[in-house]
Write a protein that holds these residues in place. Sequence first.
Motif, mmCIF file in Angstrom:
data_model
loop_
_atom_site.group_PDB
_atom_site.id
_atom_site.type_symbol
_atom_site.label_atom_id
_atom_site.label_comp_id
_atom_site.label_asym_id
_atom_site.label_seq_id
_atom_site.Cartn_x
_atom_site.Cartn_y
_atom_site.Cartn_z
ATOM 1 N N GLU A 7 -4.166 -2.192 9.945
ATOM 2 C CA GLU A 7 -2.809 -1.865 9.508
ATOM 3 C C GLU A 7 -1.993 -3.113 9.200
ATOM 4 O O GLU A 7 -0.929 -3.034 8.590
ATOM 5 C CB GLU A 7 -2.090 -1.037 10.579
ATOM 6 C CG GLU A 7 -2.654 0.360 10.768
ATOM 7 C CD GLU A 7 -2.540 1.212 9.510
ATOM 8 O OE1 GLU A 7 -1.529 1.083 8.784
ATOM 9 O OE2 GLU A 7 -3.468 1.991 9.241
ATOM 10 N N ASP A 8 -2.474 -4.283 9.635
ATOM 11 C CA ASP A 8 -1.742 -5.523 9.397
ATOM 12 C C ASP A 8 -1.789 -5.903 7.917
ATOM 13 O O ASP A 8 -2.814 -5.733 7.245
ATOM 14 C CB ASP A 8 -2.332 -6.663 10.231
ATOM 15 C CG ASP A 8 -2.102 -6.461 11.720
ATOM 16 O OD1 ASP A 8 -1.129 -5.768 12.073
ATOM 17 O OD2 ASP A 8 -2.896 -6.986 12.521
ATOM 18 N N SER A 9 -0.699 -6.452 7.425
ATOM 19 C CA SER A 9 -0.612 -6.837 6.007
ATOM 20 C C SER A 9 -1.216 -8.220 5.796
ATOM 21 O O SER A 9 -0.537 -9.173 5.388
ATOM 22 C CB SER A 9 0.851 -6.804 5.543
ATOM 23 O OG SER A 9 1.363 -5.500 5.617
ATOM 24 N N PRO A 25 -1.946 -3.922 3.392
ATOM 25 C CA PRO A 25 -2.707 -3.772 4.638
ATOM 26 C C PRO A 25 -4.195 -4.028 4.390
ATOM 27 O O PRO A 25 -4.697 -3.811 3.280
ATOM 28 C CB PRO A 25 -2.459 -2.308 5.032
ATOM 29 C CG PRO A 25 -1.219 -1.913 4.306
ATOM 30 C CD PRO A 25 -1.222 -2.689 3.027
ATOM 31 N N ARG A 27 -6.644 -2.288 5.260
ATOM 32 C CA ARG A 27 -7.356 -1.069 4.858
ATOM 33 C C ARG A 27 -7.228 -0.833 3.348
ATOM 34 O O ARG A 27 -8.145 -0.268 2.725
ATOM 35 C CB ARG A 27 -6.852 0.140 5.646
ATOM 36 C CG ARG A 27 -5.380 0.407 5.543
ATOM 37 C CD ARG A 27 -4.956 1.655 6.308
ATOM 38 N NE ARG A 27 -3.518 1.787 6.337
ATOM 39 C CZ ARG A 27 -2.780 2.189 5.307
ATOM 40 N NH1 ARG A 27 -3.371 2.519 4.170
ATOM 41 N NH2 ARG A 27 -1.466 2.274 5.399
ATOM 42 N N PRO A 64 -2.232 5.902 6.109
ATOM 43 C CA PRO A 64 -1.862 5.211 7.357
ATOM 44 C C PRO A 64 -2.516 5.779 8.606
ATOM 45 O O PRO A 64 -2.502 5.135 9.652
ATOM 46 C CB PRO A 64 -0.334 5.380 7.403
ATOM 47 C CG PRO A 64 -0.046 6.558 6.535
ATOM 48 C CD PRO A 64 -1.078 6.544 5.459
ATOM 49 N N ASN A 65 -3.097 6.982 8.529
ATOM 50 C CA ASN A 65 -3.749 7.568 9.706
ATOM 51 C C ASN A 65 -5.259 7.349 9.678
ATOM 52 O O ASN A 65 -6.025 8.143 10.225
ATOM 53 C CB ASN A 65 -3.439 9.062 9.804
ATOM 54 C CG ASN A 65 -3.927 9.841 8.578
ATOM 55 O OD1 ASN A 65 -4.329 9.248 7.574
ATOM 56 N ND2 ASN A 65 -3.900 11.159 8.669
ATOM 57 N N LYS A 262 3.834 -6.478 11.289
ATOM 58 C CA LYS A 262 3.491 -5.083 11.549
ATOM 59 C C LYS A 262 4.331 -4.172 10.658
ATOM 60 O O LYS A 262 5.450 -4.533 10.282
ATOM 61 C CB LYS A 262 3.736 -4.727 13.020
ATOM 62 C CG LYS A 262 2.936 -5.557 14.019
ATOM 63 C CD LYS A 262 1.451 -5.237 13.954
ATOM 64 C CE LYS A 262 0.676 -6.045 14.992
ATOM 65 N NZ LYS A 262 -0.785 -5.786 14.910
ATOM 66 N N PRO A 263 3.826 -2.986 10.329
ATOM 67 C CA PRO A 263 4.596 -2.068 9.470
ATOM 68 C C PRO A 263 5.975 -1.744 10.022
ATOM 69 O O PRO A 263 6.918 -1.511 9.256
ATOM 70 C CB PRO A 263 3.706 -0.815 9.416
ATOM 71 C CG PRO A 263 2.332 -1.300 9.706
ATOM 72 C CD PRO A 263 2.497 -2.442 10.671
#
Length: 276
Positions: A7-9, A25, A27, A64-65, A262-263
């Motif tokens: 999830e980190d950019s 991110p 992902r 995001p999930n 973080k988001p």
Amino acid sequence: MLLLDLEDSWGVQVSVCTAVACRVPLRTLLADVLPIFAQADGLTKSNWENLQRSHDIVAKLKLPNFIDFVGRLDERSQKYLMAKVRGTLEILRHTGVSKSQKYFTVAWPHGRDVQRGIRIVCEKESYWTRMLADTSDCATFAYMSSQCLESGHCRCSGSLPIWQNAAKLLITAVSLHQRVKTTLSSKSGTTSSSPWALCHEERYIIGTNDIFLKVEVHKPSTSTYALLRPTVLRIPSKYGKRIIEKVTEKASSVARLRERQKPEDDAENVLVTCHI
């Protein structure tokens, strides 16, 4: 590498079309490059095809999930996917700003050649890329993308793109460095509930202990993005840590920024460019 790290950019997507870069991110990076890496691996290619056919894995990576989705996979699929993620990031860890801070390396995998990449000189209009150097709380995994990234300053020409070996602009988000923010709050003796924001025409520093970029903020009232224009601020590495400590301890008027970690961080969207 933990699933939460995805999830980190830490990804940097560079558009072949416009030479605009964007923090994304991990992902999202994986959604773009994993199909190429999987197709290049003839031994496990069928495993990837089964995962894509049964679970539409590329689409899931963009959500995001994604962590919840991985938890619902069977053990064999989980092991294969995480091994492929780790292997891909292991190759891409060599991208980003070189230790000499002369080059910004961007992966450009194609076909069976997943090691292919380019080097951009961190000078002139690409000077801002130096702020992407890895730090203790942020990393850079950079890759070329066919996605047409645009801003008000860099538009797609609509013709067949010709790569000019330059990175013109970065779309990212920045926040006040936590140590500076804490010091400012403790010195004032107050706690503000209003969100933090960059100040128009103020100057800040951003970067590593070796070389900072000094940036000036421009916030046109008609734009949703603040514009950061960097200028070179050369500081020998042995003095870099001391400068940061001075900013922290004395609440200097030149505060230190960092990119969003973080988001959920309180950060402001910005465009970073030397091109204008």
